[in-house]
Design an enzyme around this catalytic site. Structure first.
Site, PDB file in Angstrom:
ATOM      1  CG  HIS A  43      -9.199  -1.235   3.863  1.00 19.71           C
ATOM      2  ND1 HIS A  43      -8.893  -1.577   2.659  1.00 19.71           N
ATOM      3  CD2 HIS A  43      -8.736  -0.215   4.463  1.00 19.71           C
ATOM      4  CE1 HIS A  43      -8.338  -0.212   2.270  1.00 19.71           C
ATOM      5  NE2 HIS A  43      -8.289   0.480   3.325  1.00 19.71           N
ATOM      6  CG  ASP A  44     -11.610   2.001   2.894  1.00 17.59           C
ATOM      7  OD1 ASP A  44     -11.245   1.667   4.042  1.00 17.59           O
ATOM      8  OD2 ASP A  44     -11.025   2.394   1.900  1.00 17.59           O
ATOM      9  CG  ASP A  96      -2.307   0.485   0.796  1.00 12.27           C
ATOM     10  OD1 ASP A  96      -2.236   1.565   0.505  1.00 12.27           O
ATOM     11  OD2 ASP A  96      -3.099  -0.254   1.280  1.00 12.27           O
ATOM     12  CD  GLU A 125      -8.809   4.370  -2.145  1.00 14.39           C
ATOM     13  OE1 GLU A 125      -9.759   3.783  -1.448  1.00 14.39           O
ATOM     14  OE2 GLU A 125      -7.959   5.336  -1.678  1.00 14.39           O
ATOM     15  CG  ASP A 159      -4.801   5.675   0.674  1.00  8.96           C
ATOM     16  OD1 ASP A 159      -5.608   4.707   0.827  1.00  8.96           O
ATOM     17  OD2 ASP A 159      -4.897   6.550   1.287  1.00  8.96           O
TER      18      ASP A 159
HETATM   19  O1  TEU Z   1      -9.842   5.329   1.407  1.00 10.20           O
HETATM   20  C1  TEU Z   1     -10.349   6.543   0.558  1.00 10.20           C
HETATM   21  C2  TEU Z   1     -11.762   6.681   0.437  1.00 10.20           C
HETATM   22  O2  TEU Z   1     -12.158   7.717  -0.147  1.00 10.20           O
HETATM   23  C3  TEU Z   1     -12.918   6.034   1.166  1.00 10.20           C
HETATM   24  O3  TEU Z   1     -12.987   4.760   0.753  1.00 10.20           O
HETATM   25  C4  TEU Z   1     -12.758   6.310   2.718  1.00 10.20           C
HETATM   26  O4  TEU Z   1     -12.515   4.938   3.225  1.00 10.20           O
HETATM   27  C5  TEU Z   1     -13.978   6.786   3.523  1.00 10.20           C
HETATM   28  O5  TEU Z   1     -14.872   5.760   3.370  1.00 10.20           O
HETATM   29  C6  TEU Z   1     -14.471   8.049   2.999  1.00 10.20           C
HETATM   30  O6  TEU Z   1     -15.622   8.186   3.150  1.00 10.20           O
HETATM   31  C7  TEU Z   1      -8.343   5.209   1.689  1.00 10.20           C
HETATM   32  C8  TEU Z   1      -8.200   4.277   2.543  1.00 10.20           C
HETATM   33  O7  TEU Z   1      -8.423   2.948   1.729  1.00 10.20           O
HETATM   34  C9  TEU Z   1      -8.869   4.246   3.685  1.00 10.20           C
HETATM   35  O8  TEU Z   1      -8.553   3.157   4.534  1.00 10.20           O
HETATM   36  C10 TEU Z   1      -8.088   5.341   4.360  1.00 10.20           C
HETATM   37  O9  TEU Z   1      -9.025   5.742   5.787  1.00 10.20           O
HETATM   38  C11 TEU Z   1      -8.307   6.596   3.358  1.00 10.20           C
HETATM   39  O10 TEU Z   1      -7.992   6.454   2.077  1.00 10.20           O
HETATM   40  C12 TEU Z   1      -7.327   7.757   4.120  1.00 10.20           C
HETATM   41  O11 TEU Z   1      -5.896   7.204   4.006  1.00 10.20           O
END
Ligand code: TEU
Ligand code: CA
Length: 568
Positions: free
Chosen positions: A337-338, A101, A267, A209
């Protein structure tokens, strides 16, 4: 085919590990690198080609490692550089590559770059972050008002005041995640050097990310007001004017001249498919994680989900399939994970749990692109029945609770209902290895509670059971490895308006495949526009195979994959 024509990731399936929740080797309740190494055979048995590791770098863990304090070293919680090297070697022995990552839109405020930058305007890294004077005549004086009205992704203003500089810094996520200033070439050079260091350690790719946030619209204009009273930054922080330039430079300085092929997946929330094609076709990246399909069941905001419309999901995924067919490449995901667990979100996590988990995997894995399996998805793991806010650990959930219940006086039960359905912690409960205490994840106290359904949903009960979700996932991965049509076949949606059935064709050299999936709890007729032919079986998610597979009604969550040599 030579690797230059067919890079490894085109036929690959990637397995995502969230290190904190995967396997704890030393009883401190937190997953770690030796834990991952000890469970590599699970990933090897599944047949995955690479592991994407969520961040393992030094971090205060305000956002579980997406807030990095040192890019060059491993967090002691997860182990040592020696443990990392051992993991890369053990994975390599099993033919599994490691993808790291890369979190470079922001660092932790505990990174030395930031503490230095915040110390004074004359510091060596003064211009490495996005510093602004207060709005309206407070320059060099008191805090006054924030430079603009943006709301951070994790709620509250996107700016924090630093008295030592008498300036605000921008943080598009949490206060402890200051955004790096990519306009500064020194920042870019430092990032490229760091990336090269990881490739030299044997890493074979990066998941980047929020990489489409690194170029912001100059001037950082106010955003449209939201219900919270703060402004929406969306039009100004995604897909900015210098993004292609930065990523092209990154390619040149990091991987363009290396002999081995690495995987780069950006991402990219809020990316239109036309721009994704530009970034991944002639552009610098191999593929992106787009967000359109996971935003379809969003209501007024993320914590107010609405019911998913199946025709809308089909339209969206199919448009991406078509738009990136000749140029560009898709990544395919329902979980990470989100995101909440797909079987609870879009499937059916009661009596049809296993069938619906397989049905969702079928739809996803037989599309064109690179599929990603998130730890536990191959077991059909479900959302967590969180009782109260005290059970949650995710900064997004706890900050949302504080912003709504504590600050705005919203009814806590309403807020908890939203969190139960949408919280990222649904995906972050420990991996369910067995029916032993704490699902075999830890001998200690887990950092977040194990889902109570681990006694019935766990890896030990599935890996040797040919009818399990695990075995079915392994079969889908095998098909991608062995059947070129899964990798290269043309995609065509059929019955776009059917509210129950997701049906599509893949057309390849000399044959056509039919993917026919009932995405509902009720019996469904086979859509009339399914072509008739001498269909034969490829895969089925139930025990009993009907006589006429392209005609017999589908039972709830039934998935049939058929093939024919006829021209259809
Ligand atoms: O996530 C970015 C993102 O836009 C979303 O999916 C986020 O999880 C959130 O739900 C916004 O509402 C990435 C990572 O995958 C996430 O785990 C981090 O928290 C985020 O970036 C910040 O680094
Ligand atoms: Ca541990």
């Amino acid at each position: 085919m030579s690797e230059a024509v067919q890079p490894w990731w085109r036929t690959a399936v990637i397995y995502q590990v969230y290190p904190r929740s995967f396997a704890d080797s030393n009883g401190d309740g937190i997953g770690d690198l030796p834990g991952i190494t000890a469970h590599l055979d699970h990933v090897a048995m599944l047949g995955a080609d690479a592991i994407w590791l969520s961040p393992i770098y030094v971090s205060p863990f305000d956002d579980n490692g997406y807030d990095i304090a040192d890019y060059e070293d491993i967090a002691p919680t997860f182990g040592t550089m020696g443990d990392f090297e051992a993991l890369v070697a053990a994975a390599g022995e099993r033919g599994i590559r490691i993808v790291m990552d890369l979190v470079v839109n922001h660092t932790s405020d505990e990174h030395a770059w930031f503490t230095e930058s915040a110390s004074s305007r004359e510091s060596a890294t003064s211009d490495w972050y996005i510093w602004r004077d207060p709005r309206d005549g407070h320059v060099g004086g008191d805090a006054g008002a924030e430079p603009n009205n943006w709301e951070a992704a994790f709620y509250g203003p996107a700016w924090t005041w630093v008295p030592a500089r008498k300036q605000y810094y921008l943080h598009t996520f949490a206060r402890k995640q200051p955004d790096l200033n990519w306009e500064n070439p020194d920042v870019r050079a430092a990032v490229y050097a760091m990336m090269n260091g990881w490739l030299d350690r044997g890493v074979e790719g990066f998941r980047m990310d929020v990489i489409n946030m690194i170029s912001k619209v100059p001037g950082l204009p106010d955003g449209e007001l939201k219900a919270s009273g703060l402004g929406d930054f969306t039009p100004y922080v995604f897909n900015g004017p210098r993004l292609v330039e930065y990523l092209t430079e990154m390619r040149e300085r990091v991987w363009a001249h290396r002999d081995n092929t690495i995987l780069t997946v950006g991402e990219t929330p809020n990316i239109p498919e036309t721009f994704a094609r530009q970034l991944t076709g002639p552009g610098p990246l191999d593929m992106v994680f787009q967000f359109e399909h996971v935003d379809l069941d969003r209501g007024v905001d993320k914590m107010h989900p609405k019911e998913l419309s199946l025709p809308a999901l089909k339209e969206s995924l199919s448009r991406w399939q078509t738009e990136l067919a000749d140029e560009g490449w898709n990544s395919l995901y329902f979980e990470n994970h989100d995101q909440p667990r797909s079987v609870s979100r879009w499937g059916s996590d009661g009596v049809h749990r296993a069938a619906s988990a397989k049905a969702l995997l079928t739809v996803l894995h037989l599309m064109r692109g690179t599929p990603y399996v998130y730890e536990g998805q191959e077991l059909g793991m479900t959302n967590m029945p969180f009782a109260s806010i005290d059970d949650l650990r995710d900064i997004e959930s706890t900050r949302y609770y504080a912003d709504t219940v504590t600050r705005r006086g919203v009814d806590p039960e309403l807020v908890m209902n939203g969190i139960r359905r949408s919280s990222r912690d649904n995906a972050r409960t420990p991996m369910q290895w067995s029916g032993a205490q704490n699902a075999g994840f830890t001998t200690g106290e887990p950092w977040i509670a194990v889902n109570p359904n681990y006694a019935t949903i766990n890896a030990a009960s599935q890996v040797d059971d040919p009818s399990s979700v695990f075995s079915y996932t392994r079969e889908l991965i095998r098909l991608r490895h062995e059947e070129p049509i899964v990798v290269d076949g043309r995609y065509a949606l059929i019955a776009p308006d059917d509210p129950q059935v997701f049906a599509y064709l893949r057309r390849g050299a000399g044959q056509t495949w039919l993917v026919l999936v009932n995405m509902s709890d009720a019996v469904a007729d086979v859509p009339a526009d399914v072509p008739s032919a001498d269909w034969t079986w490829v895969l089925h998610n139930l025990e009993a195979r009907p006589e006429r597979p392209a005609a017999a009604p589908l039972v709830p969550w039934e998935a049939r994959v058929l093939r024919t040599r006829a021209a259809v």
